[in-house]
Design a protein around this motif. Structure first.
Motif, mmCIF file in Angstrom:
data_model
loop_
_atom_site.group_PDB
_atom_site.id
_atom_site.type_symbol
_atom_site.label_atom_id
_atom_site.label_comp_id
_atom_site.label_asym_id
_atom_site.label_seq_id
_atom_site.Cartn_x
_atom_site.Cartn_y
_atom_site.Cartn_z
ATOM 1 N N ALA A 376 0.850 -1.190 0.000
ATOM 2 C CA ALA A 376 0.000 0.000 0.000
ATOM 3 C C ALA A 376 0.888 1.243 0.000
ATOM 4 N N THR A 377 1.765 1.299 -0.978
ATOM 5 C CA THR A 377 2.632 2.450 -1.179
ATOM 6 C C THR A 377 2.938 2.542 -2.668
ATOM 7 N N SER A 378 3.604 3.573 -3.088
ATOM 8 C CA SER A 378 3.789 3.807 -4.524
ATOM 9 C C SER A 378 4.670 2.744 -5.173
ATOM 10 N N MET A 379 4.473 2.558 -6.472
ATOM 11 C CA MET A 379 5.305 1.614 -7.223
ATOM 12 C C MET A 379 6.769 2.028 -7.164
ATOM 13 N N GLU A 380 7.031 3.325 -7.167
ATOM 14 C CA GLU A 380 8.413 3.814 -7.085
ATOM 15 C C GLU A 380 9.078 3.352 -5.786
ATOM 16 N N LYS A 381 8.361 3.471 -4.672
ATOM 17 C CA LYS A 381 8.919 3.045 -3.388
ATOM 18 C C LYS A 381 9.061 1.526 -3.326
ATOM 19 N N LEU A 382 8.124 0.824 -3.956
ATOM 20 C CA LEU A 382 8.231 -0.637 -3.981
ATOM 21 C C LEU A 382 9.448 -1.074 -4.787
ATOM 22 N N GLN A 383 9.683 -0.421 -5.907
ATOM 23 C CA GLN A 383 10.847 -0.755 -6.725
ATOM 24 C C GLN A 383 12.143 -0.475 -5.972
ATOM 25 N N THR A 384 12.184 0.656 -5.285
ATOM 26 C CA THR A 384 13.377 1.006 -4.516
ATOM 27 C C THR A 384 13.590 0.020 -3.371
ATOM 28 N N SER A 385 12.515 -0.319 -2.672
ATOM 29 C CA SER A 385 12.651 -1.216 -1.520
ATOM 30 C C SER A 385 13.079 -2.617 -1.951
ATOM 31 N N MET A 386 12.529 -3.134 -3.040
ATOM 32 C CA MET A 386 12.934 -4.459 -3.517
ATOM 33 C C MET A 386 14.400 -4.456 -3.964
ATOM 34 N N ALA A 387 14.834 -3.371 -4.588
ATOM 35 C CA ALA A 387 16.239 -3.250 -5.003
ATOM 36 C C ALA A 387 17.157 -3.223 -3.785
ATOM 37 N N ARG A 388 16.736 -2.513 -2.757
ATOM 38 C CA ARG A 388 17.535 -2.437 -1.519
ATOM 39 C C ARG A 388 17.639 -3.817 -0.851
ATOM 40 N N ILE A 389 16.529 -4.520 -0.792
ATOM 41 C CA ILE A 389 16.528 -5.850 -0.159
ATOM 42 C C ILE A 389 17.486 -6.777 -0.901
ATOM 43 N N LYS A 390 17.388 -6.779 -2.237
ATOM 44 C CA LYS A 390 18.272 -7.633 -3.024
ATOM 45 C C LYS A 390 19.735 -7.226 -2.838
ATOM 46 N N ALA A 391 19.982 -5.936 -2.714
ATOM 47 C CA ALA A 391 21.369 -5.446 -2.585
ATOM 48 C C ALA A 391 21.996 -5.907 -1.276
ATOM 49 N N VAL A 392 21.260 -5.826 -0.167
ATOM 50 C CA VAL A 392 21.856 -6.208 1.122
ATOM 51 C C VAL A 392 21.969 -7.727 1.277
ATOM 52 N N LEU A 393 21.255 -8.471 0.442
ATOM 53 C CA LEU A 393 21.366 -9.935 0.473
ATOM 54 C C LEU A 393 22.466 -10.437 -0.462
#
Length: 393
Positions: A376-393
């Motif tokens: 329940a947030t913008s697609m832009e924030k979802l894209q950024t958050s998924m990229a961040r999760i993948k980066a730290v893993l």
């Protein structure tokens, strides 16, 4: 001097979702760019015609007490909604309005449960169900499910959970946090078990009714098993469907005797819900429903993106949601892979600190190792958050 708290309040815990929100706010205040995927509310504004109804109510002086159980106008709108959308018939004495669906549930638990009663709750569950039962002196009986079950119980599991002291069964479909939705056939299977236990009260929490996609239309247990009508309480509200979380209007319908008991509880606690919010809720139920279709379409697009992103990460298992604005991936694989992370709470803290993404651990919902992710947030924030999760893993 320390003031001792009651055994009642010591038996429950603060809302975990609120705790995560507070922690994210704390880190933001410290200068971190936190993206919150923990919110349980739509990110869209309330539709204009609903806000305008509240403005007009103010101008007309509708700022006084109303009947404890809601205005006649809103109750008529609720009755019409049940008839039009759910093919369920209720009269004025079978409907009550409260300060949110959560408040409706609290009043219901207080009105019908006694110490020693058992309340059957499938897990994952909305965080407040077990504690509401405890506050009424009852015992929550949790039915565990897994991602392999698509987080849904079976008739056999329900039968095994029933005892001589079972008083209530709670079902939430589509569900928070898993987004799972029971089909008509699945509900009929549960009904076949409940039919043999006439003393059990059924509670269907339909708050995510309109945020649903897929081939199956919305069906609750009363639609699937009309003979259970007399002992089922239907709980709903305007918060999720119309992006009106802060307006605090929920409602319930069912047996006149139970509704009367709920009204008695409310009369000695909050009294009536806010008069202005009630006018807005009537406009929401009676007015143009375009917003629902448009917002659900956007939620589905976000769901598809988040689902694919999570399924691409080694150690995460995720199945499609049927509705709501949540994904509930199993992250036990990640927990096993990473040194220093022993459980979902550690993992949530890791994502918060390292990826600056907030999400709610599955243990808060009775299923450790999973994680509730709100889209329940913008697609832009979802894209950024998924990229961040993948980066730290």
């Amino acid at each position: 001097m320390d003031t001792p708290l009651s055994h009642r309040v010591q038996s429950i815990k603060p809302s975990p979702t609120i705790a995560v929100t507070a922690r994210a706010a704390e880190l933001r205040a410290a200068g971190k760019d936190i993206i919150s995927l923990s919110a349980g509310e739509p990110d869209f504004d309330t539709p204009e015609h609903i806000k305008e109804a509240a403005i007009q109510a103010l101008k007309k002086g509708q700022t006084k007490y109303t009947a404890v159980d809601g205005t006649a106008t809103l109750k008529c709108a609720i009755i019409d909604k049940f008839t039009r959308e759910n093919n369920l018939l209720y009269n004025n004495k079978q409907v009550t309005v409260a300060c949110g669906a959560k408040h409706s549930l609290y009043n219901l638990f207080q009105a019908v449960l006694n110490p020693g009663d058992e309340v059957i709750i499938p897990a994952p569950y909305w965080v407040s169900y077990p504690d509401m039962a405890k506050l009424a002196g009852a015992k929550p009986v949790i039915i565990q499910t897994t991602i392999a079950d698509n987080f849904k119980i079976t008739p056999e599991k329900l039968q095994n959970a029933i005892s001589d002291t079972t008083r209530m069964f709670v079902i939430n479909s589509p569900s928070n946090p898993a987004g799972a939705s029971y089909s008509e056939n699945e509900l009929q299977g549960l009904g076949s078990v409940l039919r043999d236990h006439p003393d059990i009260l059924l509670v269907t929490d339909d708050i995510y009714e309109h945020i649903l996609w897929g081939e199956d239309k919305f069906t609750n247990i009363v639609n699937a098993c009309p003979d259970l009508y007399a002992r089922t309480i239907v709980v709903n509200g305007v918060s999720k469907a119309y992006s009106m979380t802060g307006w605090r209007i929920g409602y319930a319908a069912g047996s006149e005797a139970i509704i009367k008991g709920m009204n008695k509880i409310q009369s000695q606690s909050t009294s009536n819900p806010t008069s202005i919010a009630q006018a807005a809720a009537a406009a929401a139920l009676n007015g143009d429903q375009t917003y629902i279709h448009e917002s659900t379409h956007i939620f589905k697009e976000r769901h598809d993106f988040v689902l694919k992103s999570l399924q691409d990460i080694d150690g995460i298992e995720c199945v499609a949601s049927a509705g709501t604005f949540y994904s509930f991936p199993n992250m036990n694989g990640l927990i096993e892979q990473r040194n220093g992370i022993n459980n979902d709470i550690d993992l949530a803290e890791f994502f918060l600190e390292q990826a600056e993404v907030a999400m709610v651990p599955g243990s808060a919902f009775g299923v450790p190792g999973c994680m509730r992710i709100s889209f329940a947030t913008s697609m832009e924030k979802l894209q950024t958050s998924m990229a961040r999760i993948k980066a730290v893993l």
